[in-house]
Write a protein that holds these residues in place. Structure first.
Motif, PDB file in Angstrom:
ATOM      1  N   LYS A  70       0.831  -1.206   0.000  1.00 13.62           N
ATOM      2  CA  LYS A  70       0.000   0.000   0.000  1.00 13.62           C
ATOM      3  C   LYS A  70       0.868   1.259   0.000  1.00 13.62           C
ATOM      4  O   LYS A  70       0.576   2.226  -0.711  1.00 13.62           O
ATOM      5  CB  LYS A  70      -0.930  -0.001   1.213  1.00 13.62           C
ATOM      6  N   ASN A 130     -12.186  -9.500  -7.034  1.00 12.06           N
ATOM      7  CA  ASN A 130     -11.175  -8.748  -6.285  1.00 12.06           C
ATOM      8  C   ASN A 130     -10.973  -7.328  -6.797  1.00 12.06           C
ATOM      9  O   ASN A 130     -10.373  -6.497  -6.106  1.00 12.06           O
ATOM     10  CB  ASN A 130      -9.835  -9.480  -6.339  1.00 12.06           C
ATOM     11  N   ASN A 133     -12.025  -4.033  -4.637  1.00 12.47           N
ATOM     12  CA  ASN A 133     -11.137  -3.769  -3.499  1.00 12.47           C
ATOM     13  C   ASN A 133      -9.767  -3.291  -3.959  1.00 12.47           C
ATOM     14  O   ASN A 133      -9.149  -2.436  -3.307  1.00 12.47           O
ATOM     15  CB  ASN A 133     -10.982  -5.023  -2.640  1.00 12.47           C
ATOM     16  N   ASP A 134      -9.277  -3.829  -5.074  1.00 17.21           N
ATOM     17  CA  ASP A 134      -7.984  -3.394  -5.599  1.00 17.21           C
ATOM     18  C   ASP A 134      -8.034  -1.933  -6.039  1.00 17.21           C
ATOM     19  O   ASP A 134      -7.043  -1.201  -5.896  1.00 17.21           O
ATOM     20  CB  ASP A 134      -7.561  -4.274  -6.781  1.00 17.21           C
ATOM     21  N   LEU A 136     -10.070   0.338  -4.661  1.00 18.87           N
ATOM     22  CA  LEU A 136     -10.138   1.097  -3.411  1.00 18.87           C
ATOM     23  C   LEU A 136      -8.785   1.154  -2.704  1.00 18.87           C
ATOM     24  O   LEU A 136      -8.469   2.135  -2.034  1.00 18.87           O
ATOM     25  CB  LEU A 136     -11.181   0.480  -2.479  1.00 18.87           C
ATOM     26  N   ASP A 137      -7.976   0.097  -2.867  1.00 17.53           N
ATOM     27  CA  ASP A 137      -6.660   0.036  -2.212  1.00 17.53           C
ATOM     28  C   ASP A 137      -5.566   0.749  -2.998  1.00 17.53           C
ATOM     29  O   ASP A 137      -4.397   0.697  -2.617  1.00 17.53           O
ATOM     30  CB  ASP A 137      -6.242  -1.421  -2.003  1.00 17.53           C
ATOM     31  N   ASP A 151     -20.487  -1.034  -3.328  1.00 16.58           N
ATOM     32  CA  ASP A 151     -19.761  -0.148  -2.415  1.00 16.58           C
ATOM     33  C   ASP A 151     -20.011   1.314  -2.784  1.00 16.58           C
ATOM     34  O   ASP A 151     -19.776   1.726  -3.919  1.00 16.58           O
ATOM     35  CB  ASP A 151     -18.263  -0.466  -2.473  1.00 16.58           C
TER      36      ASP A 151
END
Length: 294
Positions: A70, A130, A133-134, A136-137, A151
Motif C-alpha cells: 500500500k 477482487n 477492493n484493488d 479502493l486500495d 460499495d
C-alpha cells in the motif's frame, strides 16, 4: 521506519532471495540484510523465516508485506502526480480486468493511446471479485467488471452490453436449431469456466431451477481453452459473446439461444468515488464516457 527499508523488504519478499534482491536494487547483499534487520528491530517482529532459504514470510511478515504494498502504491501515485504536473502527456494508467474484461477495453485503449501516446498503459489480469477492493486500495486506477459493485465508495459506468452465448461445434446436433430448451442439455458435456463469476452462477442456478442435470466433466481456466475444446467437439459451453465473435463470424462455432437463459451482461468500468484520480485515469474515464454517449 524508512520507506527505503519497506522497499527493500518488498523486493526480497518478491524475489524470494537476498542475492537477487540485491542485484535488482543495485546494492550489496550485506546492505540488504542490514536493512531487513533494522526493519525487524523497529517493528519488534521477524518478517522473514531465516530457517528457510526461499524468502518465506512469517505471519508478521505477511502483514507488513500487505501494508508495504500500500505504501508502494501511494509512492507510485505521488510520483505519477508530480510527473503529470510537469507534463499532462505522461504518466501511467493501471486497469484491472479478467480475461474477457480485457477485450472490452481494446477499442478504448486504441483511442486513448492515439490521444496520449506518452502514457504507459498496463492492463493487469485480476479476478473479477477482487477488482473493486484493488481499486479502493490504490493497486488499480480503474477496473472492469461484469456487475455493479455495491460499495458507495465506488462509481461505475456501463462501457459495453454483452450476453452469455451458448456455443456448439458447427456439426453438433443443435447447430441448425433456432432455439433449444435447457432441458435439452441434460445429456451434454458442458465445458465450464472454473473461475467463479456472476454469469457462471446464473447458469448453475438455471440448471438447478429447472432440475436439469449439469454435466461439468471438464472445467478450464480460460475462455480460450474452452473455445478450443468446443471446436474439438469435446462438449458445449456458455461463454461471453464478445469472446467468440470472430469464431461465430468465421463459422468455426455456432451459437444457439437457450430459451430459459437469455442472459444479458453489462460491463462496468469502476473508479473511486471520492479519491483524486490521476490525469491519465481521468482522461481515460472521460474518453469512455464520451464514447458511451456518442
Amino acid at each position: 521506519m524508512e520507506l527505503s527499508q519497506l522497499n527493500i523488504f518488498l523486493t526480497v519478499a518478491s524475489e524470494k532471495s537476498f542475492s537477487r534482491a540485491a542485484q535488482k536494487l543495485l546494492r550489496t547483499q550485506p546492505a540488504v540484510s542490514l536493512a531487513i534487520q533494522r526493519l525487524e528491530k523497529e517493528l519488534g517482529e521477524k518478517v522473514l523465516d531465516r530457517s528457510l532459504k526461499d524468502g518465506t514470510l512469517t505471519d508478521a511478515g505477511k502483514i507488513v508485506f500487505e501494508y508495504a504494498q500500500k505504501f508502494d502504491n501511494l509512492r507510485r501515485e505521488l510520483k505519477n502526480a508530480l510527473t503529470e504536473l510537469r507534463s499532462q502527456h505522461t504518466g501511467k494508467l493501471i486497469i484491472g480486468a479478467n480475461e474477457s474484461g480485457a477485450l472490452y477495453l481494446l477499442t478504448h485503449i486504441q483511442k486513448f493511446h492515439a490521444l496520449y501516446p506518452g502514457v504507459k498503459i498496463e492492463v493487469r489480469r485480476a479476478l473479477s471479485r477482487n477488482i473493486p477492493n484493488d481499486v479502493l486500495d490504490n493497486s488499480l486506477d480503474l477496473g472492469v467488471v461484469s456487475y455493479r459493485p455495491g460499495d458507495r465508495n465506488l462509481h461505475s459506468i456501463v462501457i459495453y452490453h454483452d450476453a452469455v452465448a451458448f456455443i456448439v461445434h458447427p456439426e453438433h446436433r443443435f447447430a441448425q436449431r433456432k432455439q433449444i430448451s435447457i432441458r435439452d442439455l441434460g445429456d451434454e458435456t458442458v465445458i465450464a469456466h472454473n473461475i467463479p463469476s456472476p454469469y457462471r452462477q446464473i447458469v448453475l442456478d438455471a440448471f438447478q431451477k429447472h432440475r436439469v442435470s449439469l454435466n461439468m466433466d471438464i472445467e478450464m481456466p480460460t475462455v480460450e481453452t474452452i473455445k478450443k475444446l468446443v471446436q474439438s467437439q469435446m462438449g458445449v459451453a456458455f461463454v461471453p459473446r464478445m469472446c467468440v465473435q470472430s469464431e461465430l463470424a468465421a463459422g468455426q462455432l455456432a451459437e444457439i439461444p437457450v430459451k430459459e437463459l437469455p442472459v444479458a451482461r453489462k460491463i462496468h468500468l469502476v473508479h473511486p468515488a471520492h479519491r483524486h484520480l490521476s490525469h491519465a485515469a481521468r482522461a481515460f474515464l472521460d474518453l469512455v464516457k464520451s464514447s458511451a454517449t456518442s
